[in-house]
Write an enzyme that holds these catalytic residues in place. Structure first.
Site, PDB file in Angstrom:
ATOM      1  N   ASN A 233       0.870  -1.179   0.000  1.00 25.43           N
ATOM      2  CA  ASN A 233       0.000   0.000   0.000  1.00 25.43           C
ATOM      3  C   ASN A 233       0.907   1.229   0.000  1.00 25.43           C
ATOM      4  O   ASN A 233       1.494   1.562   1.031  1.00 25.43           O
ATOM      5  CB  ASN A 233      -0.885  -0.026   1.252  1.00 25.43           C
ATOM      6  CG  ASN A 233      -1.655   1.267   1.439  1.00 25.43           C
ATOM      7  OD1 ASN A 233      -1.783   2.064   0.514  1.00 25.43           O
ATOM      8  ND2 ASN A 233      -2.172   1.471   2.643  1.00 25.43           N
ATOM      9  N   TRP A 234       1.014   1.861  -1.160  1.00 23.28           N
ATOM     10  CA  TRP A 234       1.942   3.005  -1.266  1.00 23.28           C
ATOM     11  C   TRP A 234       1.368   4.264  -0.618  1.00 23.28           C
ATOM     12  O   TRP A 234       2.070   5.263  -0.484  1.00 23.28           O
ATOM     13  CB  TRP A 234       2.261   3.291  -2.741  1.00 23.28           C
ATOM     14  CG  TRP A 234       3.062   2.231  -3.432  1.00 23.28           C
ATOM     15  CD1 TRP A 234       3.434   1.007  -2.937  1.00 23.28           C
ATOM     16  CD2 TRP A 234       3.604   2.297  -4.764  1.00 23.28           C
ATOM     17  NE1 TRP A 234       4.169   0.313  -3.876  1.00 23.28           N
ATOM     18  CE2 TRP A 234       4.285   1.086  -5.011  1.00 23.28           C
ATOM     19  CE3 TRP A 234       3.555   3.260  -5.775  1.00 23.28           C
ATOM     20  CZ2 TRP A 234       4.921   0.817  -6.219  1.00 23.28           C
ATOM     21  CZ3 TRP A 234       4.198   2.995  -6.983  1.00 23.28           C
ATOM     22  CH2 TRP A 234       4.878   1.781  -7.199  1.00 23.28           C
ATOM     23  N   LYS A 235       0.105   4.238  -0.273  1.00 26.37           N
ATOM     24  CA  LYS A 235      -0.566   5.422   0.302  1.00 26.37           C
ATOM     25  C   LYS A 235      -0.375   6.630  -0.617  1.00 26.37           C
ATOM     26  O   LYS A 235      -0.315   6.465  -1.821  1.00 26.37           O
ATOM     27  CB  LYS A 235      -0.053   5.703   1.720  1.00 26.37           C
ATOM     28  CG  LYS A 235      -0.023   4.465   2.596  1.00 26.37           C
ATOM     29  CD  LYS A 235       0.132   4.817   4.034  1.00 26.37           C
ATOM     30  CE  LYS A 235       0.386   3.556   4.833  1.00 26.37           C
ATOM     31  NZ  LYS A 235       0.097   3.693   6.234  1.00 26.37           N
TER      32      LYS A 235
ATOM     33  N   HIS B 162      -9.469   1.155   4.881  1.00 24.06           N
ATOM     34  CA  HIS B 162      -8.195   1.350   5.586  1.00 24.06           C
ATOM     35  C   HIS B 162      -8.427   2.313   6.755  1.00 24.06           C
ATOM     36  O   HIS B 162      -9.233   3.241   6.640  1.00 24.06           O
ATOM     37  CB  HIS B 162      -7.146   1.906   4.619  1.00 24.06           C
ATOM     38  CG  HIS B 162      -5.762   1.889   5.187  1.00 24.06           C
ATOM     39  ND1 HIS B 162      -5.339   2.808   6.114  1.00 24.06           N
ATOM     40  CD2 HIS B 162      -4.716   1.043   4.991  1.00 24.06           C
ATOM     41  CE1 HIS B 162      -4.084   2.525   6.463  1.00 24.06           C
ATOM     42  NE2 HIS B 162      -3.683   1.458   5.786  1.00 24.06           N
TER      43      HIS B 162
ATOM     44  N   GLU C  10      -6.835   4.701   7.815  1.00 22.63           N
ATOM     45  CA  GLU C  10      -6.602   6.126   7.496  1.00 22.63           C
ATOM     46  C   GLU C  10      -7.819   6.725   6.799  1.00 22.63           C
ATOM     47  O   GLU C  10      -8.111   7.912   6.961  1.00 22.63           O
ATOM     48  CB  GLU C  10      -5.318   6.259   6.655  1.00 22.63           C
ATOM     49  CG  GLU C  10      -4.092   6.036   7.536  1.00 22.63           C
ATOM     50  CD  GLU C  10      -2.869   5.498   6.818  1.00 22.63           C
ATOM     51  OE1 GLU C  10      -2.842   5.509   5.572  1.00 22.63           O
ATOM     52  OE2 GLU C  10      -1.938   5.061   7.520  1.00 22.63           O
TER      53      GLU C  10
ATOM     54  N   GLU D 115      -5.261  -4.917  10.638  1.00 18.75           N
ATOM     55  CA  GLU D 115      -4.231  -3.903  10.830  1.00 18.75           C
ATOM     56  C   GLU D 115      -4.515  -3.118  12.108  1.00 18.75           C
ATOM     57  O   GLU D 115      -5.341  -2.189  12.099  1.00 18.75           O
ATOM     58  CB  GLU D 115      -4.226  -2.923   9.657  1.00 18.75           C
ATOM     59  CG  GLU D 115      -3.971  -3.568   8.318  1.00 18.75           C
ATOM     60  CD  GLU D 115      -3.405  -2.560   7.328  1.00 18.75           C
ATOM     61  OE1 GLU D 115      -2.318  -2.822   6.818  1.00 18.75           O
ATOM     62  OE2 GLU D 115      -4.023  -1.510   7.103  1.00 18.75           O
TER      63      GLU D 115
ATOM     64  N   GLY E   3       2.629   2.243  10.651  1.00 19.33           N
ATOM     65  CA  GLY E   3       3.622   3.300  10.475  1.00 19.33           C
ATOM     66  C   GLY E   3       4.343   3.703  11.748  1.00 19.33           C
ATOM     67  O   GLY E   3       5.015   4.727  11.785  1.00 19.33           O
TER      68      GLY E   3
ATOM     69  N   SER F  79       3.507  -2.184  10.374  1.00 17.23           N
ATOM     70  CA  SER F  79       4.958  -2.194  10.580  1.00 17.23           C
ATOM     71  C   SER F  79       5.618  -3.530  10.227  1.00 17.23           C
ATOM     72  O   SER F  79       6.542  -3.976  10.917  1.00 17.23           O
ATOM     73  CB  SER F  79       5.298  -1.776  12.017  1.00 17.23           C
ATOM     74  OG  SER F  79       4.890  -0.422  12.233  1.00 17.23           O
TER      75      SER F  79
ATOM     76  N   GLY G 244       2.831  -1.109   4.275  1.00 21.34           N
ATOM     77  CA  GLY G 244       2.837   0.310   3.925  1.00 21.34           C
ATOM     78  C   GLY G 244       4.259   0.790   3.662  1.00 21.34           C
ATOM     79  O   GLY G 244       4.794   0.643   2.568  1.00 21.34           O
ATOM     80  N   GLY G 245       4.888   1.356   4.698  1.00 21.39           N
ATOM     81  CA  GLY G 245       6.210   1.978   4.549  1.00 21.39           C
ATOM     82  C   GLY G 245       7.225   1.118   3.818  1.00 21.39           C
ATOM     83  O   GLY G 245       7.930   1.596   2.911  1.00 21.39           O
TER      84      GLY G 245
HETATM   85  C1  PEP Z   1      -0.682   0.153   5.944  1.00 24.97           C
HETATM   86  O1  PEP Z   1      -0.742   1.329   5.661  1.00 24.97           O
HETATM   87  O2  PEP Z   1      -1.551  -0.596   5.516  1.00 24.97           O
HETATM   88  C2  PEP Z   1       0.439  -0.312   6.772  1.00 24.97           C
HETATM   89  C3  PEP Z   1       0.381  -1.496   7.292  1.00 24.97           C
HETATM   90  O3  PEP Z   1       1.485   0.572   6.956  1.00 24.97           O
HETATM   91  P1  PEP Z   1       2.919   0.235   7.621  1.00 24.97           P
HETATM   92  O4  PEP Z   1       3.417  -1.046   7.005  1.00 24.97           O
HETATM   93  O5  PEP Z   1       3.788   1.406   7.248  1.00 24.97           O
HETATM   94  O6  PEP Z   1       2.708   0.101   9.075  1.00 24.97           O
END
Ligand code: PEP
Length: 253
Positions: A10-12, A99, A101, A169, A175, A215, A236-237
Site C-alpha cells: 500500500n503506497w498510500k 483502511h 486512514e 491492521e 507506520g 509495521s 505500507g512503509g
Molecule cells: C498500511 O498502511 O496498511 C500499513 C500497514 O502501513 P505500515 O506497514 O507502514 O505500518
C-alpha cells in the site's frame, strides 16, 4: 487448508511518476526473475495518479494492480471520487477498502465499507477489507470485540474467497514501528476467521485470506507470516523500497 499467501503493498499518498515507475519496475523484475509468485501472490496499490503507469510497468510480471479506495457508485456527481468500474477499466483487479486512514480521515463507517465492497464485486474487483483496533480499544481489552464487529459490519453477504481478502491492521501498529506479538496476531486472526465463518459459512471462511498489516519489515515478516491463520501481509512503509518489499517476500515465499 492451503491458502496462497498474498504480499500486498500500500503506497498510500506517495510517489511521483518517475519514482513510481522505477519502484514498480524493480518490484516486477524481482518477482519475475526469482519466480516468487510460484509460492505467493503479489499486489501493488499505488495512488490513483500512478495506476496507469504502474500498471504498464507491472505487465507480464504476475504482480496485480490495486487502488486504495473506490466509491460505491458506477458514475455520476461525486466530485473527486473514482468508481470501481473506472478502476477495473484501467487494469486494477483489487481495491483496498476501509483502511484505518480512510476511516479516520474521511469518517468512513463499516456500513459504507460494505457498500463499497459490494460495488467493487459488481465491477469484477476483489476487495481488501481492512479492520483493526485503536490503541485505546486494545488497552480497554476490546480488541476481539472491535475486530469481530468490524467483520460483521464491513464484509458484505456476497463475500467469498475469490472476491475478498481481509487485512487485520491494528491502528496503533501502522507506520509506528510497533507491532503486536505473534500470539496476539494469532488470537485476532483466529477470531476473525471465526467471525467470517459465522457470517459466510465455514467453507468460505476457511478459504478467505487474512493478511496482517502494521509495521511489517523484512526482519519481522517471518514471525507473522508463519502463523497458521496469517495468509500474507499488507505493507505500507516497507513497500516504498523495492528491496524491502522483495526481502519480505523472500522471507516467506
Ligand atoms: C498500511 O498502511 O496498511 C500499513 C500497514 O502501513 P505500515 O506497514 O507502514 O505500518
Amino acid at each position: 487448508m492451503l491458502r496462497k499467501k498474498l504480499i500486498a503493498g500500500n503506497w498510500k499518498m506517495n510517489g511521483l511518476v518517475r519514482e513510481g515507475t522505477e519502484l514498480a519496475a524493480a518490484v516486477a523484475a524481482g518477482v519475475k526473475s526469482e519466480s516468487l509468485n510460484d509460492k505467493c501472490d503479489f499486489l501493488v496499490c499505488p495512488p490513483f495518479t500512478l495506476l496507469s503507469i504502474v500498471g504498464e510497468a507491472l505487465k507480464g510480471s504476475g504482480v496485480a494492480l490495486g487502488a486504495q479506495d473506490a466509491h460505491f457508485a458506477e458514475k455520476g456527481a461525486h466530485t473527486g471520487d473514482v468508481s470501481p468500474v473506472m478502476l477495473k477499466d484501467i487494469g486494477c483487479s483489487y481495491v483496498i477498502l476501509g483502511h484505518s486512514e480512510r476511516r479516520a480521515d474521511h469518517g468512513e463507517t463499516s456500513a459504507l465499507v460494505a457498500k463499497k465492497a459490494a460495488a467493487a464485486y459488481k465491477s469484477g474487483l476483489k476487495a481488501v477489507i481492512c479492520i483493526g483496533e485503536t490503541l485505546a480499544e486494545r488497552e480497554a481489552g476490546k480488541t476481539l470485540d472491535v475486530c469481530v464487529a468490524q467483520i460483521e459490519e464491513s464484509v458484505p453477504a456476497e463475500a467469498d474467497a475469490d472476491n475478498t481478502v481481509v487485512a487485520y491492521e491494528p491502528v496503533w501498529a501502522i507506520g509506528t514501528g510497533k507491532t503486536p506479538t505473534p500470539a496476539d496476531v494469532e488470537e485476532v486472526h483466529a477470531a476473525v476467521r471465526n467471525a467470517l465463518a459465522q457470517k459466510l459459512g465455514q467453507d468460505i471462511a476457511d478459504k478467505i485470506r487474512i493478511l496482517y498489516g502494521g509495521s511489517v519489515k523484512p526482519g519481522n515478516a517471518k514471525d507473522f507470516l508463519s502463523l497458521a491463520d496469517v495468509d500474507g501481509a499488507l505493507i505500507g512503509g516497507a513497500s516504498l523500497k523495492a528491496e524491502d518489499f522483495l526481502n519480505i517476500a523472500r522471507a516467506v515465499c
